[in-house]
Design an enzyme around this catalytic site. Structure first.
Site, PDB file in Angstrom:
ATOM      1  N   SER A   1      46.400  42.844  37.237  1.00 39.79           N
ATOM      2  CA  SER A   1      47.077  43.912  38.297  1.00 39.79           C
ATOM      3  C   SER A   1      47.805  44.737  37.803  1.00 39.79           C
ATOM      4  CB  SER A   1      47.651  42.662  39.182  1.00 39.79           C
ATOM      5  OG  SER A   1      46.954  41.803  39.785  1.00 39.79           O
TER       6      SER A   1
HETATM    7  C1  LIG Z   1      43.182  41.349  41.433  1.00 38.41           C
HETATM    8  S1  LIG Z   1      42.643  39.785  40.499  1.00 38.41           S
HETATM    9  C2  LIG Z   1      43.836  38.796  39.985  1.00 38.41           C
HETATM   10  C3  LIG Z   1      44.581  39.273  38.938  1.00 38.41           C
HETATM   11  C4  LIG Z   1      45.103  38.206  38.118  1.00 38.41           C
HETATM   12  N1  LIG Z   1      46.115  37.482  38.810  1.00 38.41           N
HETATM   13  C5  LIG Z   1      45.906  38.805  36.812  1.00 38.41           C
HETATM   14  O1  LIG Z   1      46.934  38.468  36.775  1.00 38.41           O
HETATM   15  O2  LIG Z   1      45.008  39.290  36.156  1.00 38.41           O
HETATM   16  C6  LIG Z   1      41.710  39.113  41.945  1.00 38.41           C
HETATM   17  C7  LIG Z   1      41.013  37.811  41.505  1.00 38.41           C
HETATM   18  O3  LIG Z   1      40.517  37.036  42.470  1.00 38.41           O
HETATM   19  C8  LIG Z   1      39.268  36.434  42.392  1.00 38.41           C
HETATM   20  N2  LIG Z   1      38.951  35.776  43.878  1.00 38.41           N
HETATM   21  C9  LIG Z   1      38.323  36.495  44.823  1.00 38.41           C
HETATM   22  N3  LIG Z   1      38.145  35.629  45.760  1.00 38.41           N
HETATM   23  C10 LIG Z   1      38.872  34.296  45.564  1.00 38.41           C
HETATM   24  C11 LIG Z   1      38.726  33.100  45.931  1.00 38.41           C
HETATM   25  N4  LIG Z   1      38.286  32.962  46.983  1.00 38.41           N
HETATM   26  N5  LIG Z   1      39.451  32.107  45.279  1.00 38.41           N
HETATM   27  C12 LIG Z   1      39.836  32.487  43.924  1.00 38.41           C
HETATM   28  N6  LIG Z   1      39.894  33.271  43.417  1.00 38.41           N
HETATM   29  C13 LIG Z   1      39.249  34.536  44.023  1.00 38.41           C
HETATM   30  C14 LIG Z   1      38.549  37.468  41.887  1.00 38.41           C
HETATM   31  O4  LIG Z   1      37.378  36.875  41.264  1.00 38.41           O
HETATM   32  C15 LIG Z   1      39.655  37.921  41.045  1.00 38.41           C
HETATM   33  O5  LIG Z   1      39.194  37.487  39.558  1.00 38.41           O
END
Ligand SMILES: C[S@@+](CC[C@H](N)C(=O)[O-])C[C@H]1O[C@@H](n2cnc3c(N)ncnc32)[C@H](O)[C@@H]1O
Length: 391
Positions: free
Chosen positions: A103
């Site tokens: 992010s």
């Molecule tokens: C924008 S990234 C998060 C950034 C992260 N927190 C970091 O510090 O790098 C969003 C993440 O949410 C995950 N995601 C999407 N749907 C999800 C779900 N239902 N449960 C858990 N993770 C999920 C995606 O696979 C992705 O890796």
């Protein structure tokens, strides 16, 4: 290996100074956590960037051997870190859609500060991805207070590995974060780093009364907002938006893939009319009217095109991915704009109803709206939770 001419400490300090300057990082304890968390340790090899050479919207991998990778490791940008759920869709190894990212640091800082943690606060993070955000939580609170859940097994393992390499062992769970992590509940805070259209009730259920949920929330029409919801004794969470928070959607809440034009049947019979509503008003980013339309007209997607000449003309396309679409042709200095609608729904008529309600309500800003999440579902309100805004 850090390249010899790259001073990671200097870059990290410069990034943190920038976060303070832009007002994203106000709390010294978070500043300290950022300074103890070198971002390049969490940026995977490769990251993904738009293919500038071909300019066709596809993405190419850029690895650590490329100076671009290092420059961006400490830039205040989100960086795509996975495409197409880990299986790049292009025949040539290129990817179509980002499905995970690290992010943007200023957004990360703003969200962490919005959590209002103190020593001993137990946090559940949704969307581990690279582990960067989880590492910041560990640096501030201690790993024993941090649980993080990632739906993608490969990413969960990568996140866990990076966290360990940085010296942190929080609880990393591979699973659907929409279900929370019941085995570790209750939490004092839930922090979603992935956006929701429907806030899962499990997040409320697994937060102790008095606790808080910080989550990006929105839909395909409006600018995604950062919500801060307080969980009440009666098991209902309620709160307001606090600015923009662009994020990818929870995996099960994604929009149908494709370009806007994939959802328009140009041969469908159309109903034509004229409208006195300027379509610019409806799509003004972050406005109360954009929020009203997004919150009350279900499954609405949009695309906007300005004319390439200097006529000032523009077209708004609306579609619901299920066969209904509308277009509004804006022209300056005319009283009415041409509307075409097709499919079972009359999408522009629905938008006009929402706009008329917004005018009658006194043209409220986005900040006057709020959301309540109960076992029965979520409800948008204006000014106070009893004043529900209906679709
Ligand atoms: C924008 S990234 C998060 C950034 C992260 N927190 C970091 O510090 O790098 C969003 C993440 O949410 C995950 N995601 C999407 N749907 C999800 C779900 N239902 N449960 C858990 N993770 C999920 C995606 O696979 C992705 O890796």
């Amino acid at each position: 290996m850090v390249p010899p001419d790259f001073d990671a400490d200097e870059r990290l300090t410069a990034l943190v100074d920038h976060l303070q300057r832009v007002g994203a990082l106000m709390d010294d304890r978070w500043r300290d956590a950022f300074l103890r968390t070198p971002r390049h340790l969490f940026v995977p090899d490769p990251i993904w960037v738009r293919d500038g050479a071909r300019g066709d919207g596809w993405m190419i991998p850029v690895g650590r051997s490329d100076p671009y990778w290092w420059e961006n490791a400490y830039a205040d940008f989100a960086l795509p870190t996975q495409v197409d759920d880990g299986a790049p869709a292009g025949d040539d190894g290129r990817g179509r859609y980002p499905t995970s990212s690290i992010s943007q640091p200023s957004l990360v800082a703003r969200m962490l500060e919005a959590l209002e943690v103190t020593a001993g606060t137990r946090v559940l993070e949704i969307g581990t991805a690279t582990g960067y955000n989880a590492a910041l939580l560990c640096a501030r609170l201690g790993a024993e207070y941090v649980t993080t859940v990632e739906v993608d097994a490969v990413l969960a393992e990568q996140g866990r590995t990076s966290l360990r390499a940085a010296g942190w062992k929080p609880t990393v769970v591979c699973g659907d974060g929409a279900r929370g992590v019941p085995s570790e509940a209750p939490f004092d805070r839930v922090l979603a780093t992935v956006a929701a259209k429907q806030i899962p009730y499990a997040w409320v259920d697994q937060t102790r009364p008095g606790g808080m949920i910080v989550a990006p929330w929105g839909n395909d029409f409006m600018t995604t907002v950062l919500l801060r919801l307080e969980v009440r004794q009666d098991g209902v969470a309620t709160g307001r938006p606090t600015g923009d928070a662009p994020f990818m959607w929870l995996r099960d809440q994604r929009t149908a893939k494709g370009l806007w034009s994939d959802f328009i049947d140009f041969d469908a019979p159309v109903r034509t009319s004229r409208t006195g509503v300027d379509p610019h008003v409806v799509v003004e980013r972050g406005s109360g009217v954009e929020f009203t339309v997004g919150a009350t007209v279900p499954r609405l997607c949009r695309a906007w095109f300005d004319a390439e000449d200097d006529s000032g003309e523009a077209t708004l396309w609306l579609y619901d991915t299920k066969g209904s679409w509308a277009s509004v042709d804006y022209a300056p200095r005319v009283d009415g704009h041409r509307v075409e609608q097709a499919g079972p729904r009359s999408l522009w008529d629905e938008v006009e109803v929402a706009v008329a309600w917004w005018f009658r309500a006194g043209r409220p800003d986005r900040e006057r709206f709020g959301l309540t999440v109960a076992p029965s579902g979520q409800q948008v309100w204006l000014d106070e939770p009893g004043n529900a805004v209906r679709s």
